[in-house]
Enzyme design. Sequence first.
Site, short mmCIF file in Angstrom:
data_model
loop_
_atom_site.label_atom_id
_atom_site.label_comp_id
_atom_site.label_asym_id
_atom_site.label_seq_id
_atom_site.Cartn_x
_atom_site.Cartn_y
_atom_site.Cartn_z
N HIS A 209 -38.23 -43.39 45.81
CA HIS A 209 -36.92 -43.60 45.20
C HIS A 209 -37.14 -44.44 43.93
O HIS A 209 -38.12 -45.17 43.82
CB HIS A 209 -35.98 -44.30 46.20
CG HIS A 209 -35.48 -43.38 47.27
ND1 HIS A 209 -34.17 -42.93 47.33
CD2 HIS A 209 -36.10 -42.78 48.31
CE1 HIS A 209 -34.02 -42.13 48.36
NE2 HIS A 209 -35.18 -42.01 48.99
N CYS A 240 -30.02 -43.70 50.99
CA CYS A 240 -29.61 -43.69 52.38
C CYS A 240 -28.49 -44.72 52.54
O CYS A 240 -28.67 -45.88 52.20
CB CYS A 240 -30.79 -44.03 53.28
SG CYS A 240 -30.32 -44.17 55.00
P1 HMG Z 1 -25.14 -42.68 68.03
O1 HMG Z 1 -23.77 -43.08 67.61
O2 HMG Z 1 -26.00 -43.70 68.69
O3 HMG Z 1 -25.11 -41.34 68.90
O4 HMG Z 1 -25.88 -42.12 66.74
P2 HMG Z 1 -24.78 -41.06 70.41
O5 HMG Z 1 -25.94 -40.29 70.95
O6 HMG Z 1 -24.33 -42.32 71.10
O7 HMG Z 1 -23.52 -40.09 70.26
C1 HMG Z 1 -22.33 -40.54 69.64
C2 HMG Z 1 -21.56 -39.32 69.14
O8 HMG Z 1 -22.32 -38.63 68.12
C3 HMG Z 1 -21.29 -38.28 70.22
O9 HMG Z 1 -20.06 -37.65 69.87
C4 HMG Z 1 -22.42 -37.30 70.06
O10 HMG Z 1 -22.09 -36.03 70.52
C5 HMG Z 1 -22.56 -37.27 68.55
P3 HMG Z 1 -18.64 -38.13 70.49
O11 HMG Z 1 -18.83 -37.98 71.97
O12 HMG Z 1 -18.47 -39.58 70.09
O13 HMG Z 1 -17.67 -37.20 69.86
N1 HMG Z 1 -23.91 -36.87 68.10
C6 HMG Z 1 -24.14 -35.95 67.16
N2 HMG Z 1 -23.31 -35.20 66.44
C7 HMG Z 1 -23.88 -34.37 65.54
N3 HMG Z 1 -25.21 -34.25 65.36
C8 HMG Z 1 -26.06 -34.97 66.07
C9 HMG Z 1 -25.53 -35.86 67.02
N4 HMG Z 1 -26.10 -36.73 67.87
C10 HMG Z 1 -25.08 -37.35 68.53
N5 HMG Z 1 -27.36 -34.84 65.86
C11 HMG Z 1 -27.50 -40.73 65.67
C12 HMG Z 1 -27.24 -41.72 66.80
C13 HMG Z 1 -29.00 -40.56 65.54
C14 HMG Z 1 -26.84 -39.41 66.01
C15 HMG Z 1 -26.89 -41.32 64.37
O14 HMG Z 1 -27.36 -42.61 64.17
C16 HMG Z 1 -27.23 -40.50 63.15
O15 HMG Z 1 -26.79 -39.37 63.02
N6 HMG Z 1 -28.02 -41.07 62.20
C17 HMG Z 1 -28.48 -40.38 61.04
C18 HMG Z 1 -28.32 -41.24 59.82
C19 HMG Z 1 -28.88 -40.50 58.62
O16 HMG Z 1 -28.76 -39.30 58.51
N7 HMG Z 1 -29.49 -41.26 57.71
C20 HMG Z 1 -30.06 -40.69 56.53
C21 HMG Z 1 -31.28 -39.85 56.79
S1 HMG Z 1 -32.81 -40.77 56.84
C22 HMG Z 1 -33.19 -41.04 55.17
O17 HMG Z 1 -32.39 -40.80 54.30
C23 HMG Z 1 -34.57 -41.50 54.79
C24 HMG Z 1 -35.44 -40.38 54.22
O18 HMG Z 1 -34.85 -39.76 53.09
C25 HMG Z 1 -36.82 -40.93 53.79
C26 HMG Z 1 -36.73 -42.20 52.94
O19 HMG Z 1 -36.12 -42.18 51.87
O20 HMG Z 1 -37.29 -43.20 53.39
C27 HMG Z 1 -35.69 -39.30 55.28
MG MG Z 2 -34.96 -40.69 50.96
#
Ligand code: HMG
Ligand code: MG
Length: 299
Positions: A209, A240
């Site tokens: 980044h 992020c």
């Molecule tokens: P949580 O709240 O702990 O999830 O999130 P949960 O398992 O307790 O479930 C809560 C609710 O989310 C439930 O729905 C699940 O069904 C739903 P409800 O019953 O409340 O209606 N759920 C989902 N829905 C859609 N898709 C799913 C999913 N999983 C559960 N996959 C979780 C845990 C991991 C899901 C959440 O923290 C999350 O989605 N995090 C992602 C954050 C993200 O995308 N960050 C950016 C990407 S990483 C990045 O950018 C870095 C990178 O570019 C490299 C760098 O730059 O270093 C890669």
């Molecule tokens: Mg990134």
Amino acid sequence: MSFPDTVQIVEVSPRDGLQNETKLLATDIKVELIKQLATTGLKTIEATSFVSQKWIPQLADASEVFDAIKNIPNINFPVLVPNEAGMGQALHAGAKSIAVFTAASNTFCQKNTNCTLDESLKRITKIMDLAKKNKITVRGYISCTLGCPYEGEIPFTKTAEIAKELFEMGCYQISLGDTIGVGTPFRAKKLIDAVVKQIPITHIAAHFHDTYGQALANIYAVLEQGVRVFDASVSGLGGCPYAKGASGNVATEDVIYMLNGMGISTGIDLEKIVAVSNFIANALGRSPTSKVALAMLAN
Ligand code: HMG
Ligand code: MG
């Protein structure tokens, strides 16, 4: 010192680029972004992520976006997957390739995925099982490798251990993320020195980044060491939302301009990339911010 004839760019704007944008874009715009990117010569475009829409509202239309682009030929469209639920959705959507992610920092893992670093590796193990059963290729990301917004500097040996674990689980490539863009060239080199003690350099990608304007210098530094795959995002979009202070990825057009000048081929048409950069920046209500796009659009 030796430089290659070719380098591979992994375009991450439709996922890393858009996930940090608060203005919600219409699905059509995201599809158009990917379709335009697909005409530039890029061979890998990270299309979207199957994460919780409560956590990343911008990518709530992942299935629709993927459905609209998945039949574009000759391009690898990985999608980011955080857990088994996301893997199920990716499989249902017809993804052939995914990316998993963890971090060198335990606190960042908690903030980004609501689990510890160890738990995130357990989640990845389950995703890998499904990937193997379904013949899906998997790329692995490690965030905060050059600094964490919560824990500061993390020992490079920690990143190297995680890279080894992801590689042994079956990730074909490990992308080392400087999530908040704090890295500088000598530290970037030390990171690679540590990781190549654990996995072959041919399986390492770099994901810089540009928060402090160091990304091109870091790319140059690790190119010298033999890294040949770089993540980039048109118009420098990205960041992020769970990494305080994270701003854009290195702009694809900036990377290609530098590589073109060094005689290193990417197979990507710079003018087309600048046009896409302009398209998506305008869709977000602004002008491109990268120096290369600004200079080329002014001429
Ligand atoms: P949580 O709240 O702990 O999830 O999130 P949960 O398992 O307790 O479930 C809560 C609710 O989310 C439930 O729905 C699940 O069904 C739903 P409800 O019953 O409340 O209606 N759920 C989902 N829905 C859609 N898709 C799913 C999913 N999983 C559960 N996959 C979780 C845990 C991991 C899901 C959440 O923290 C999350 O989605 N995090 C992602 C954050 C993200 O995308 N960050 C950016 C990407 S990483 C990045 O950018 C870095 C990178 O570019 C490299 C760098 O730059 O270093 C890669
Ligand atoms: Mg990134």
